[in-house]
Scaffold this active site. Structure first.
Site, PDB file in Angstrom:
ATOM      1  N   LYS A 108       0.853  -1.190   0.000  1.00 53.49           N
ATOM      2  CA  LYS A 108       0.000   0.000   0.000  1.00 53.49           C
ATOM      3  C   LYS A 108       0.886   1.236   0.000  1.00 53.49           C
ATOM      4  CE  LYS A 108      -3.745   2.260   2.578  1.00 53.49           C
ATOM      5  NZ  LYS A 108      -4.830   2.070   3.539  1.00 53.49           N
ATOM      6  N   ASP A 167     -13.433   4.410  10.213  1.00 53.30           N
ATOM      7  CA  ASP A 167     -13.802   4.323   8.798  1.00 53.30           C
ATOM      8  C   ASP A 167     -14.269   2.886   8.547  1.00 53.30           C
ATOM      9  OD1 ASP A 167     -14.210   5.347   6.313  1.00 53.30           O
ATOM     10  OD2 ASP A 167     -12.121   5.275   5.666  1.00 53.30           O
TER      11      ASP A 167
HETATM   12  P1  ADP Z   1      -7.562   3.629   1.376  1.00 56.34           P
HETATM   13  O1  ADP Z   1      -6.949   3.970   2.675  1.00 56.34           O
HETATM   14  O2  ADP Z   1      -7.027   4.480   0.297  1.00 56.34           O
HETATM   15  O3  ADP Z   1      -9.050   3.538   1.428  1.00 56.34           O
HETATM   16  P2  ADP Z   1      -7.462   0.730   1.606  1.00 56.34           P
HETATM   17  O4  ADP Z   1      -6.482   0.218   2.585  1.00 56.34           O
HETATM   18  O5  ADP Z   1      -8.872   0.783   2.061  1.00 56.34           O
HETATM   19  O6  ADP Z   1      -7.018   2.144   1.034  1.00 56.34           O
HETATM   20  O7  ADP Z   1      -7.339  -0.159   0.293  1.00 56.34           O
HETATM   21  C1  ADP Z   1      -8.046   0.165  -0.894  1.00 56.34           C
HETATM   22  C2  ADP Z   1      -8.461  -1.124  -1.598  1.00 56.34           C
HETATM   23  O8  ADP Z   1      -7.318  -1.921  -1.864  1.00 56.34           O
HETATM   24  C3  ADP Z   1      -9.351  -1.990  -0.745  1.00 56.34           C
HETATM   25  O9  ADP Z   1     -10.695  -1.674  -0.910  1.00 56.34           O
HETATM   26  C4  ADP Z   1      -9.041  -3.384  -1.233  1.00 56.34           C
HETATM   27  O10 ADP Z   1      -9.799  -3.664  -2.392  1.00 56.34           O
HETATM   28  C5  ADP Z   1      -7.579  -3.280  -1.644  1.00 56.34           C
HETATM   29  N1  ADP Z   1      -6.708  -3.794  -0.573  1.00 56.34           N
HETATM   30  C6  ADP Z   1      -6.135  -3.072   0.420  1.00 56.34           C
HETATM   31  N2  ADP Z   1      -5.371  -3.840   1.223  1.00 56.34           N
HETATM   32  C7  ADP Z   1      -5.442  -5.085   0.714  1.00 56.34           C
HETATM   33  C8  ADP Z   1      -4.864  -6.345   1.085  1.00 56.34           C
HETATM   34  N3  ADP Z   1      -4.065  -6.469   2.142  1.00 56.34           N
HETATM   35  N4  ADP Z   1      -5.166  -7.416   0.326  1.00 56.34           N
HETATM   36  C9  ADP Z   1      -5.975  -7.310  -0.752  1.00 56.34           C
HETATM   37  N5  ADP Z   1      -6.538  -6.163  -1.157  1.00 56.34           N
HETATM   38  C10 ADP Z   1      -6.292  -5.051  -0.435  1.00 56.34           C
HETATM   39 MG    MG Z   2     -10.200   2.253   2.493  1.00 53.38          MG
END
Ligand code: ADP
Ligand code: MG
Length: 488
Positions: A121, A226
């Site tokens: 991320k 959130d």
């Molecule tokens: P933000 O903080 O920008 O909302 P998120 O952590 O919610 O970011 O991640 C955005 C998207 O990425 C999630 O909705 C999911 O689909 C995907 N995602 C995030 N972390 C993972 C993970 N560990 N494994 C698989 N998909 C992930």
């Molecule tokens: Mg998110």
């Protein structure tokens, strides 16, 4: 945003040296004067300028000549620094397709040497609300908070710390693997965001589980803030994994109750709309969940915060209260003024899947990339004040002596502040020593910066020192001028 890691293969150690010099300069310059970059990088024969042109071509830096000839990192440049460091540490070896795009993050698959796929991320704070934030005069007064590098790094640091602590306490979250700069590496969740799920076998059970999690989190001293269908992943067996933690707060936060109620409300609303769980049904389930008396939602006041205070534990684990406050300041500003536009066109773009790519290790383990603070990078003045990092290894690092015949004086003159390769640092080393070292390093770095700034002014002594005789003893004017000089 596009993340074409192909360019990473072809970057040389000088490229990384200069990129890191820009990062270091951004600790106290929004736009780093080219002379300062040159001075920090210390390449011979104007080499820095040639490298800067190459970095510019690859969109790793942005050129700004509005006030003076200067550069700043783009998100891509920052991505490359983080990726290179993590690859050097052996955390992963290749970057794959983009699997998610959040409001302020991009998520990619990465693969380790043995083929295990993880999630990466990249935090992009300021992406959606850069302009809105910029327009806030109050915010600009706290310029440190305005630095997107700093904020993104802070978000990653917080996310990593919280994910780790929650995982350790048995919460269903991805496994926190590592973190560097604005980048968090975690296990890949097999499943889908709940928002994409149209049908559930057991919506009641899932609903119960989710509400139970909110309550259990609060019992442990935390509120997600959130907690919604976008941040809950669910697999084919309807097993839940919670993601996305940068906005979490302690139950002792002044708005804790409101945040708690909001999380609960989001779940009620979603289940009501998507799975037709009527309010009555919801209320009934929630009641049995919370107090067994029926007909009441989980209430913040009735949650027994007795299962140990994760919030306190976290405060001691690398994400301090001060950092929490800074984050919250940003989140509040962000909530106040959302604006989906951005003025960073070189950093923003649609999500573009990228092909799997093996990163060229030859370039990646060049220790040259470590001449800057590893985790703190150029992220504001963060490391100077807090000196913390996810892995407790946040130190200025250098190329090993002689690793680059061209890179000389400025870095080497910093002597001990420039240690070795990433992974070589003993993260479990004595904290006190680290603190002392930190203070010492900060002093040295500041001296170095002053020298560099003076040099960039044409190798004259700084204004303050030239005028020192005028107001000896008073110091106020002097320090003002000096501060001004430091700010450019
Ligand atoms: P933000 O903080 O920008 O909302 P998120 O952590 O919610 O970011 O991640 C955005 C998207 O990425 C999630 O909705 C999911 O689909 C995907 N995602 C995030 N972390 C993972 C993970 N560990 N494994 C698989 N998909 C992930
Ligand atoms: Mg998110």
């Amino acid at each position: 945003m596009k993340l074409d890691v192909n360019a990473l293969r072809y970057l040389t150690k000088d490229d990384f040296r200069v990129l890191t010099a820009v990062e270091m300069g951004m600790r106290n310059h929004e736009i780093v004067p080219a002379e300062l970059v040159d001075r920090i990088a210390g390449l011979k024969h104007g080499g820095t300028y040639k490298v800067l042109r190459n970095l510019l071509k690859n969109k790793l830096v942005h050129h700004d000549a509005t006030k003076y000839d200067g550069y700043r990192l783009t998100y891509l440049g920052y991505d490359f620094l983080a990726i290179k460091t993590l690859v050097s540490r052996g955390v992963f070896a290749s970057v794959g397709r983009q699997i998610g795009v959040g409001k302020e993050s991009d998520i990619f698959e990465v693969a380790t040497e043995d083929g295990t796929v993880l999630a990466m991320k990249l935090h992009r704070l300021g992406r959606t609300s850069f302009r809105a934030v910029k327009s806030k005069r109050d915010y600009l007064r706290h310029r440190r908070s305005f630095n997107w590098l700093y904020l993104s790094r802070l978000a990653a640091l917080k996310e990593f710390a919280f994910m780790k602590a929650l995982g350790d306490h048995g919460f269903p979250v991805p496994t926190a693997v590592d973190c560097n700069r604005h980048c968090v590496i975690m296990s890949l969740v097999q499943g889908y965001p709940l928002v994409q799920v149209k049908e559930l076998q057991n919506p009641d059970d899932v609903f119960d589980t989710i509400l139970g999690l909110i309550v259990r989190l609060a019992e442990h001293g935390l509120i997600h803030c959130d907690f919604n269908e976008f941040n809950i992943m669910i697999d084919d067996d309807e097993k839940i994994t919670v993601i996305d933690f940068p906005q979490m707060v302690s139950v002792s936060h002044c708005n804790a109750q409101m945040f708690f109620d909001r999380d609960i409300e989001c779940i009620y609303k979603f289940f009501n709309k998507r799975f037709n769980l009527t309010s009555e049904k919801n209320e009934e389930q929630a009641g049995s969940e919370s107090d067994g008396e029926g007909n009441s939602r989980p209430s913040f006041l009735s949650v027994k915060k007795s299962a140990g205070s994760l919030d306190k534990e976290l405060a001691a684990s690398g994400f301090t209260r001060k950092e929490q406050v800074e984050m919250e300041k940003y989140i509040e500003q962000d909530a106040e003024g959302h604006d989906s536009s951005s003025d960073d066109d070189d950093e923003i773009g649609d999500a573009v899947p990228i092909d799997s790519l093996k990163i060229d290790q030859d370039h990646c383990d060049e220790p040259d990339c470590n001449l800057a603070s590893r985790d703190s990078g150029g992220a504001g003045t963060f490391s100077e004040e807090h000196g913390t990092s996810c892995s407790g290894e946040d130190r200025l690092e250098s190329p090993p002596s002689g690793s680059n015949g061209d890179a000389k004086e400025p870095l080497e003159s910093e002597g001990k502040m420039l240690s070795q390769e990433d992974g070589d640092n003993d993260s479990s080393s004595n904290d006190d020593d680290d603190d002392e070292e930190d203070a010492e390093l900060t002093k040295k770095l500041n001296r170095q910066r002053k020298k560099a700034i003076a040099a960039a002014h044409g190798r004259r002594r700084p204004v303050s020192s030239r005028n020192a005789y005028k107001d000896k003893g008073k110091g106020t004017m002097n320090s003002k001028i000096q501060r001004q000089a430091c700010k450019w």
